[in-house]
Design an enzyme around this catalytic site. Sequence first.
Site, PDB file in Angstrom:
ATOM      1  N   HIS A 110     -26.158 -42.364  -6.671  1.00 25.66           N
ATOM      2  CA  HIS A 110     -25.640 -43.739  -6.715  1.00 25.66           C
ATOM      3  C   HIS A 110     -24.824 -43.984  -7.973  1.00 25.66           C
ATOM      4  O   HIS A 110     -24.175 -45.011  -8.096  1.00 25.66           O
ATOM      5  CB  HIS A 110     -26.794 -44.747  -6.625  1.00 25.66           C
ATOM      6  CG  HIS A 110     -27.964 -44.379  -7.489  1.00 25.66           C
ATOM      7  ND1 HIS A 110     -28.986 -43.563  -7.038  1.00 25.66           N
ATOM      8  CD2 HIS A 110     -28.265 -44.667  -8.768  1.00 25.66           C
ATOM      9  CE1 HIS A 110     -29.868 -43.396  -8.018  1.00 25.66           C
ATOM     10  NE2 HIS A 110     -29.450 -44.049  -9.076  1.00 25.66           N
ATOM     11  N   LEU A 152     -30.104 -33.262  -6.460  1.00 21.79           N
ATOM     12  CA  LEU A 152     -28.937 -33.853  -7.119  1.00 21.79           C
ATOM     13  C   LEU A 152     -29.311 -35.220  -7.661  1.00 21.79           C
ATOM     14  O   LEU A 152     -29.593 -36.157  -6.901  1.00 21.79           O
ATOM     15  CB  LEU A 152     -27.787 -33.984  -6.117  1.00 21.79           C
ATOM     16  CG  LEU A 152     -27.464 -32.701  -5.325  1.00 21.79           C
ATOM     17  CD1 LEU A 152     -26.545 -33.025  -4.146  1.00 21.79           C
ATOM     18  CD2 LEU A 152     -26.829 -31.660  -6.238  1.00 21.79           C
ATOM     19  N   ASP A 153     -29.283 -35.327  -8.975  1.00 23.34           N
ATOM     20  CA  ASP A 153     -29.724 -36.548  -9.630  1.00 23.34           C
ATOM     21  C   ASP A 153     -28.784 -37.733  -9.359  1.00 23.34           C
ATOM     22  O   ASP A 153     -27.561 -37.587  -9.394  1.00 23.34           O
ATOM     23  CB  ASP A 153     -29.803 -36.295 -11.145  1.00 23.34           C
ATOM     24  CG  ASP A 153     -30.312 -37.487 -11.913  1.00 23.34           C
ATOM     25  OD1 ASP A 153     -31.472 -37.875 -11.686  1.00 23.34           O
ATOM     26  OD2 ASP A 153     -29.543 -38.038 -12.727  1.00 23.34           O
ATOM     27  N   ALA A 154     -29.360 -38.887  -9.110  1.00 19.58           N
ATOM     28  CA  ALA A 154     -28.679 -40.201  -9.103  1.00 19.58           C
ATOM     29  C   ALA A 154     -27.290 -40.204  -8.472  1.00 19.58           C
ATOM     30  O   ALA A 154     -26.287 -40.494  -9.125  1.00 19.58           O
ATOM     31  CB  ALA A 154     -28.610 -40.763 -10.522  1.00 19.58           C
ATOM     32  N   GLY A 166     -43.151 -42.231 -15.020  1.00 19.59           N
ATOM     33  CA  GLY A 166     -42.647 -42.222 -16.389  1.00 19.59           C
ATOM     34  C   GLY A 166     -41.847 -43.448 -16.779  1.00 19.59           C
ATOM     35  O   GLY A 166     -41.724 -43.745 -17.971  1.00 19.59           O
ATOM     36  N   ASN A 167     -41.292 -44.143 -15.822  1.00 20.09           N
ATOM     37  CA  ASN A 167     -40.519 -45.328 -16.177  1.00 20.09           C
ATOM     38  C   ASN A 167     -41.358 -46.599 -16.215  1.00 20.09           C
ATOM     39  O   ASN A 167     -40.830 -47.702 -16.292  1.00 20.09           O
ATOM     40  CB  ASN A 167     -39.308 -45.485 -15.257  1.00 20.09           C
ATOM     41  CG  ASN A 167     -38.158 -44.601 -15.719  1.00 20.09           C
ATOM     42  OD1 ASN A 167     -38.011 -44.356 -16.917  1.00 20.09           O
ATOM     43  ND2 ASN A 167     -37.369 -44.113 -14.797  1.00 20.09           N
ATOM     44  N   GLU A 226     -30.846 -37.464  -4.799  1.00 19.85           N
ATOM     45  CA  GLU A 226     -31.527 -38.694  -5.178  1.00 19.85           C
ATOM     46  C   GLU A 226     -30.510 -39.801  -4.996  1.00 19.85           C
ATOM     47  O   GLU A 226     -29.420 -39.746  -5.553  1.00 19.85           O
ATOM     48  CB  GLU A 226     -31.982 -38.675  -6.638  1.00 19.85           C
ATOM     49  CG  GLU A 226     -32.719 -39.970  -7.000  1.00 19.85           C
ATOM     50  CD  GLU A 226     -32.740 -40.292  -8.491  1.00 19.85           C
ATOM     51  OE1 GLU A 226     -33.526 -41.152  -8.887  1.00 19.85           O
ATOM     52  OE2 GLU A 226     -31.959 -39.690  -9.262  1.00 19.85           O
ATOM     53  N   HIS A 258     -41.664 -38.273 -11.374  1.00 19.24           N
ATOM     54  CA  HIS A 258     -41.456 -38.445 -12.818  1.00 19.24           C
ATOM     55  C   HIS A 258     -40.930 -39.846 -13.143  1.00 19.24           C
ATOM     56  O   HIS A 258     -41.295 -40.429 -14.156  1.00 19.24           O
ATOM     57  CB  HIS A 258     -40.508 -37.369 -13.355  1.00 19.24           C
ATOM     58  CG  HIS A 258     -39.085 -37.573 -12.970  1.00 19.24           C
ATOM     59  ND1 HIS A 258     -38.537 -37.094 -11.802  1.00 19.24           N
ATOM     60  CD2 HIS A 258     -38.091 -38.260 -13.580  1.00 19.24           C
ATOM     61  CE1 HIS A 258     -37.273 -37.456 -11.729  1.00 19.24           C
ATOM     62  NE2 HIS A 258     -36.957 -38.158 -12.793  1.00 19.24           N
ATOM     63  N   ASP A 300     -37.002 -43.600  -1.843  1.00 21.77           N
ATOM     64  CA  ASP A 300     -37.700 -44.524  -2.736  1.00 21.77           C
ATOM     65  C   ASP A 300     -38.519 -45.533  -1.939  1.00 21.77           C
ATOM     66  O   ASP A 300     -39.602 -45.931  -2.362  1.00 21.77           O
ATOM     67  CB  ASP A 300     -36.683 -45.282  -3.605  1.00 21.77           C
ATOM     68  CG  ASP A 300     -36.217 -44.445  -4.782  1.00 21.77           C
ATOM     69  OD1 ASP A 300     -36.746 -43.329  -4.967  1.00 21.77           O
ATOM     70  OD2 ASP A 300     -35.323 -44.904  -5.511  1.00 21.77           O
TER      71      ASP A 300
END
Lengths: 591, 591
Positions: free
Chosen positions: A262, A258-260, A393-394, A296, A389, A321
């Site tokens: 926050h 599940l993305d982000a 990637g960032n 996430e 990623h 993280d």
Amino acid sequence: MIPGADLRSDGSCLFTVWAPFAKQMQVRLLGDDERVLDMYRIEKGYWQIEANDVKAGTRYLYRIDGEEERPDPASNFQPDGVHEASAVVDHAAFHWSDQNWRNYDLADYIVYELHTGCFTPEGTFEAIIEKMRYLRDLGITAIELMPVAQFPGERNWGYDGVFPYAVQNSYGGPDKLKRLVDAAHDHGLAVVLDVVYNHLGPEGNYLRDFGPYFTDRHVTPWGDAVNLDQAYSDEVRDYFIENALYWLHFYHMDALRLDALHAIFDMSATHFVEELTKRVDRYAESADRRVHLIGESALNNARLLRPRSEGGYGLDAQWSDDFHHSVHALMTEEEFGYYQDYGRVEDLAKAFDEGYVYTGQYSKFRKRKFGNHSGDRPAEQFVVCTQNHDQVGNRVHGERLIDLTDFESAKLAAGVLMLSPFVPMLFMGQEYGEESPFQYFVSHSDEKLVEAVRKGRKEEFSTFKQAQGVPDPQAVETFERSKLNWEKPEQGEHKTMLSLYKKFAEIRRTIPAWVDRSTQNVTSMKDKQILIWHREGDACEGRYLCVMNFSKHEQKVRLFEDGERWRKIVCSGENAWGGPGSELGEICEGR
Amino acid sequence: MIPGADLRSDGSCLFTVWAPFAKQMQVRLLGDDERVLDMYRIEKGYWQIEANDVKAGTRYLYRIDGEEERPDPASNFQPDGVHEASAVVDHAAFHWSDQNWRNYDLADYIVYELHTGCFTPEGTFEAIIEKMRYLRDLGITAIELMPVAQFPGERNWGYDGVFPYAVQNSYGGPDKLKRLVDAAHDHGLAVVLDVVYNHLGPEGNYLRDFGPYFTDRHVTPWGDAVNLDQAYSDEVRDYFIENALYWLHFYHMDALRLDALHAIFDMSATHFVEELTKRVDRYAESADRRVHLIGESALNNARLLRPRSEGGYGLDAQWSDDFHHSVHALMTEEEFGYYQDYGRVEDLAKAFDEGYVYTGQYSKFRKRKFGNHSGDRPAEQFVVCTQNHDQVGNRVHGERLIDLTDFESAKLAAGVLMLSPFVPMLFMGQEYGEESPFQYFVSHSDEKLVEAVRKGRKEEFSTFKQAQGVPDPQAVETFERSKLNWEKPEQGEHKTMLSLYKKFAEIRRTIPAWVDRSTQNVTSMKDKQILIWHREGDACEGRYLCVMNFSKHEQKVRLFEDGERWRKIVCSGENAWGGPGSELGEICEGR
């Protein structure tokens, strides 16, 4: 209510769409048998109509109030992209061969994150299937697909998806994704799908034309937040929760990432994530399946991981993280952005002890106290990585860890990751020390948006030294540059690295004590930049010791008592692993 | 870090202010011994300086970067209002006489909410002291003061306060508030203070000049939210948490009522309310005191009430809007706004059973599901009312319940409130059936703001039939109209009503079974609009039955078995209570 086009075996198809403010809703079926059907308003703003003689693949559009024609917010397939008609999918037509497949416990997951477009030269689901044996031999147990929900164009990380139920056309669409999952299961690999419930992308998002899917009561980095706690939010919540069940049910996904979380704002008495885990648990029970929800979250809030019965939200796991940043800052000595909060070997020791490094202490980067206690959570609730990623990637140029350190350090990172008690996750290519970057790419069709993305990307890095030469996100070269190079795994140090990852995976698989944090004892030696961890297996297994030297030079350290005898399992510094050599014998004696 | 001016017995005074972005901070002491002192930057953006020979009452201003002069964000007193200098307060100078006072358990609270400006003709703390005997004789055990933090002008509900630590000058300032609390304790009354931590008022808020107290990352009805989860939020959280401790410590407050927790946005791992209850609990333990934190929350989320050890936020109690709305809609048959969600006798029965009425079901008003399970929470965690400043004052004309119904209904409401198992709260004047309104009033000095408030008030009611003749919030008449009329309690029906409230308070005080929800059995008779509740006392206490007839006419209902004998305690329909009369004898027999 399950939105979308539900095709039955008798050729009838039930169209369901939510449009609470519409006065009239119609569905227009395209093709030889073109028809416009009036829909009926049922409860809570939903509209339905059953059409007969519908074939799989039939294109359709919804007509709102007799005017605008729009693709289906719950389209299962957008064969011609985000701006065109939706297509009816016959999920029953696919013949699954994974009847004997059983998902693994999270503690047994070794995850491999990949981007469908960059993992192979072809950039398709089918091409991934060709690599299945390679992945199995590597020793991983799960592949994690970056989002495959339909996004604009052919090149995108996936977080600009605008049809959460549709499978990206350029990757191969619904059937090919099912083939991929079926093949993975056949090879003993679970599949994790990355899904985005906190925002929709900036191009091709037609949901606003249907209803209040978004709210300006909360602010996200990507614009209006999803409406999860204002008027009409029940149906919006359902739209996303049914989406989770859809991927599990129709695509046999084993887990969702599940993305982000926050960026999910919800003041409701029952938080969206809590409702989601409840509904998914209920589905898993009724389907007699084991499925995992992995969040996430940049909140460092263990409430997400606690069972609902203990006031938690009931997630099975979350990305950590802190673990990544601890390893990265220690190895690269980078201090910009959030790395300023890490860099000491004690931080990594804390991660091993607690899960989070930040459990309430002050963060210089965030300029406030951050996190809460997570030490009570079992190790399998934390998915850890040394690259992913985002972390690759960032960066301005999308450099991987091996580009920022060296081969010896990359091997050490491999050990930290694979031998940790947590759920390790590799980012495609790191297993053979891929040096090619993973850069940020898009392929929008709206020129204004393209310019905005370019500008945004440059501004994002304006404070960095390396701001010069930010790759053009829209350029096809940026995408091509980010692909793996499949000749490498057979070559020199790449081959050695690959063997080492396999060795570590084998250790993890064969020695259960490795993943048992309850018997773990972590010691950090600040001056020497050395981390030692010690695990007690049961009587048959014996004791295990792992020594990690994060300094750049050879050091002597006393590890055990006089007379003790220890057997070496692996030493990454040895010539056999491409290292400078080691004094360590097969049997080590304390003296 | 405790912000503000801390005057010590040796005449030294420690000034502490938070201004993380300031390059220079000075404090200017006014008066005969005028001085400008440079402050020292200490940790986390705080500045301090100790000045000698400071007297209580000394006026001072902070000078930011050598330019702007501003009153202290943590000023304890603004003798000349919100735009002028702050004054040093000597808290040690007050001689408390409440050494023997012990706060009550919440279960023993009967709260009386009052507005200092409207409660007496004088509108001061001192004048309240004159009414202390009246309040004690009424049978209440706690007075609740609407906010007294310094607001602009002399007339305000208090929710436009801009100096959370300063006591409103026009009410009498710090010393008089202490006198009031001391007198209350002397009369056996606890004091609850209403504090506002979700926003500051629109006039005289100089906090932005000092630091990032606010954030645009969340949206409240009153503008930018308080910064509780962004950079620098630790110090903002501390500013409010220390404020809570300040009122408890220096003013001997027994409980705090926390305004609008639904407008407190905090994505931190430890929610602000959780941190607040923890710090207050720690204070209470170290001071060997019993203090209560009572939240106002429109979230219907029992997480706020659960202990922190169970994943809750640890509040002692919350206001229950559902209880009010159930009674109000049932009695008035009003259906506008949120009242559309209530009005059935079963709703009230649910409130008695559960605490909340909305525990997850769909709300027509909110257009979404609302609330979660609260039935496990004890009755003393819900403060209930049939009138309060909001429910009366936020009507167009500020009508009280008795103005919308009649004397008989008002007596019934008194019974529902006072005999409920929850913590009852009266709104000043309801005990004698005051008919004067409680209207919305302000006394801003900024003409533009005055116009904006007038306009806003009119718009707020634009959808109501009664929108004509919205009282002018700025007019002094609006304020005067909202004052109590102290001749009434001695007169006619007012006197009867007062006696009835006293009787109910006595019942509540003398029969412990009343407040024991565990033995409660609630039955609603839908057709008859009758609610019956039944409580089992212990062997000595016997059984109690309470019958509430919400229909407008007399009804016969079979309450007990043949041969049972019950003793009447009170019947509000009797002539003795100004009613039409009742057939009920002193002893009732089943037949």
